[in-house]
Design a protein around this motif. Sequence first.
Motif, PDB file in Angstrom:
ATOM      1  N   CYS A 694       0.801  -1.219   0.000  1.00 21.38           N
ATOM      2  CA  CYS A 694       0.000   0.000   0.000  1.00 21.38           C
ATOM      3  C   CYS A 694       0.835   1.270   0.000  1.00 21.38           C
ATOM      4  CB  CYS A 694      -0.939   0.005   1.210  1.00 21.38           C
ATOM      5  SG  CYS A 694      -0.091   0.074   2.809  1.00 21.38           S
ATOM      6  N   PHE A 701      -6.648   1.100  -1.288  1.00 18.29           N
ATOM      7  CA  PHE A 701      -5.795  -0.007  -1.735  1.00 18.29           C
ATOM      8  C   PHE A 701      -6.359  -1.365  -1.326  1.00 18.29           C
ATOM      9  CE2 PHE A 701      -2.560  -3.054  -0.316  1.00 18.29           C
ATOM     10  CZ  PHE A 701      -1.918  -3.331  -1.522  1.00 18.29           C
ATOM     11  N   TRP A 702      -6.773  -1.497  -0.057  1.00 21.58           N
ATOM     12  CA  TRP A 702      -7.210  -2.800   0.451  1.00 21.58           C
ATOM     13  C   TRP A 702      -8.531  -3.220  -0.179  1.00 21.58           C
ATOM     14  CZ3 TRP A 702      -3.463  -5.193   2.880  1.00 21.58           C
ATOM     15  CH2 TRP A 702      -2.451  -4.407   3.442  1.00 21.58           C
ATOM     16  N   PRO A 729      -0.663   1.296   6.505  1.00 21.97           N
ATOM     17  CA  PRO A 729      -1.124   2.498   5.795  1.00 21.97           C
ATOM     18  C   PRO A 729      -0.558   3.769   6.415  1.00 21.97           C
ATOM     19  CG  PRO A 729      -2.942   0.984   6.185  1.00 21.97           C
ATOM     20  CD  PRO A 729      -1.787   0.472   6.977  1.00 21.97           C
TER      21      PRO A 729
END
Length: 763
Positions: A694, A701-702, A729
């Motif tokens: 990330c 992103f996840w 993150p």
Amino acid sequence: MNTVRVAICGAALSASVFGAIAGELPVIAGTVGDRAFEKTGFRLSGDAVYSTTNCTPRFGASATIDVAGHVLTLQMKDKSWDNTYFNGCVVTNSSSSPSRMVLPSVWGKYHVHTCEWHGGPQNVVDVSNGRFYIRTKVDSPDCWTLCLSGTETVMGDAVTGADAARYEWAGPVEVQGQVHFADDTNTEEGGWGCTLSGPLSGPATASIGLSRAFCLRVGSKVNTFAGSWNLGGGGNGTYRCRLDLLKDAVFSGSRVKIADSDLHLDVETVFHLPPTRHAFGDCLIEGGTKGSTMASLRKTGEGTLTVDSPIEILGTLRLESGVLAVTKDGHLPVVHRLFCLPGTVLALNGREMIVDELVGNPKIRGGGRLVAGKTVRPTVDAAGRAAETLEMLRSVAQARQFFWAWTESWVPWGGLTGEDWPRFQTKVGTRTGRAPRVMYYDLATVTGVREPPRYFEEHRQAVSDAIRTHWRANRGIPVFSWHMDHPCCTNGFNQAWYRYKCREHRNVIKDILEGSKYPCGAHTQWKRDFRKPYESPRAWYFERLDEIADFLNRLVDDDGTRIPVILRYEHECDGAWFWWGHTWCTPDEFVAFSRMTADYLRGKCGRDNLLFAYTPDRTWKEMGQEGDNAHNFLSWYPGDAYTDIVGFDDYSIGKGKTAQDAERNFEETLRKLRLVSAFAREHGKVTAITETGCKDANDDFWTRVLRLATADGVDCAFVDTWGGPWTQPATEAGWADLLRFVGNPAVLTASDAEFQRAVEAGQ
């Protein structure tokens, strides 16, 4: 007028209250019963008994009870129905010594409502018998432990509707006796007596009973209750009680008895059944009538979970290790979906068990048969634990689920110093409460010449300890990358050793294959000579393989059985940044080099515990053909006989200056992942996203990783995010996205609390 706030044990007190604690409160000891204290409170100068005969004490918002390191007993008249109220008062301990508040009664009632609890740890509220009502959320983390030590009844409060979750004891709870929870209303709807959300503990001699439509919620990441549970249903046989185990609760105990009742488990709840030598031994679910239900059940640990009940599991019965047994004359559970990881055992005792859907291939012990309406059970010709691992990965992918792995500093690149080494809890694990079941390591910590031999000896031990801990905790699968030394790397190279390219000996892979002779491997980093030069890169490389083979052969579990591993061929071979990559060797040379490596290690270690993964980067455009030398996915492919897992590294996911750019990157990755998945299905391989992260990605992103791994046409067994900023993150919005990702049932991880217990068990 300004009021100064003073923090004590995580909560704020007014300056006037703090001053009262310091010396303005009446000081008492011995036996007292002055109701005036209920308005101002008091401080103990010694152990005291506050007699409540012929009165109903009400400690309101103006009262402060400072137990001050002593024992305070609130004594009701024998067999009295009187009440004692804690309505907004402050209960504290101004001493550094533990305090104890004893609430003894046979029939009396204690009501706790909006009460503040302060003081250091190890204070105890000891409720023996009587009724104890929680009438609000009682937040006393680490300050006061609620000890239920009686042999009679602890009654709950009748609360229904939306307010149910507000009635909670958030601190630790110890059950020392036979505690019974029941609903005062005796109505079919029942209510939450209270929620016990803190750590729950108690010995094997303790028990917790529910009856008369009582609903108890338990939510604790650390749960060491070893006693028994009894869900007794209605007092007249009609009202169902209910035990809810909330997300991340780890359920433990020796027996669960169900009659006309329900046991509800969150998707993340597990039955914790480690071997007897570790903790609590086996567990039994018994009794009950047809119609008792569980929302889901996840069984982990090596103990035996025995079912003697016709209970219906509405969702998934998930077996991760150990034995699920049914008694010979008991009832088989009704199961919608049975998910079995390799190594799980069903002891059916000659019975026929019917499930709607079966994922996996459990072993049947004691005779019997498993009948499934639908079966997801791929066949594998090879034998050994590696084959079981491959089958499990394939089953997970076909079930539209995937393991999330992250490459954390399980073993550091530097020295093994510090009192807390080995460190097995990552920052990600601390924040999410989860631990990986697929873990990345690096052979660069196992073998090499850039450091003295003792460095690698120490790291081999640390790596093997970490792998054994993961295996003990959750049958964790180790995956090895190899950021391999360049055999000609000098001490003047100011980048990572695996990025060195020797201009004099440009094609070292070819030199290793052909046995070209020239001195190499005499590493002089920091002007220290570690070894004599090797006569050739081939001799240097085979000594590395010998050290790897010796390490793998010693990699065994607590019973001395070999642990399976996944070995990645030199990764990102389609890029030019590594000395084995594009422009530094041809595809044909890379294929020959990979096959030579696999043949050598198989000869040294056998085939039963090794899996090989082919994992280029994302620079390729199409699948192509094997050996086509056209920068396609298959250009460097070692062949089906040498490959078990296929995937690629991709750090473009979620990146882009605009949402449109990020979506274009996403669509390109998805296109390639579908191509690789189709190839894997056709050739009997397993697919994975073998590296991503990330760092520098957008906050979604996840979410994008989840979309990729579960998309139509994709069979993805695991996704690895690299460590540090590639997994952690940079923003709170990114963390929120990660927590949503972890909470999705498609994302498979393990409980970090469970993992930490495995760490302790191995020490």
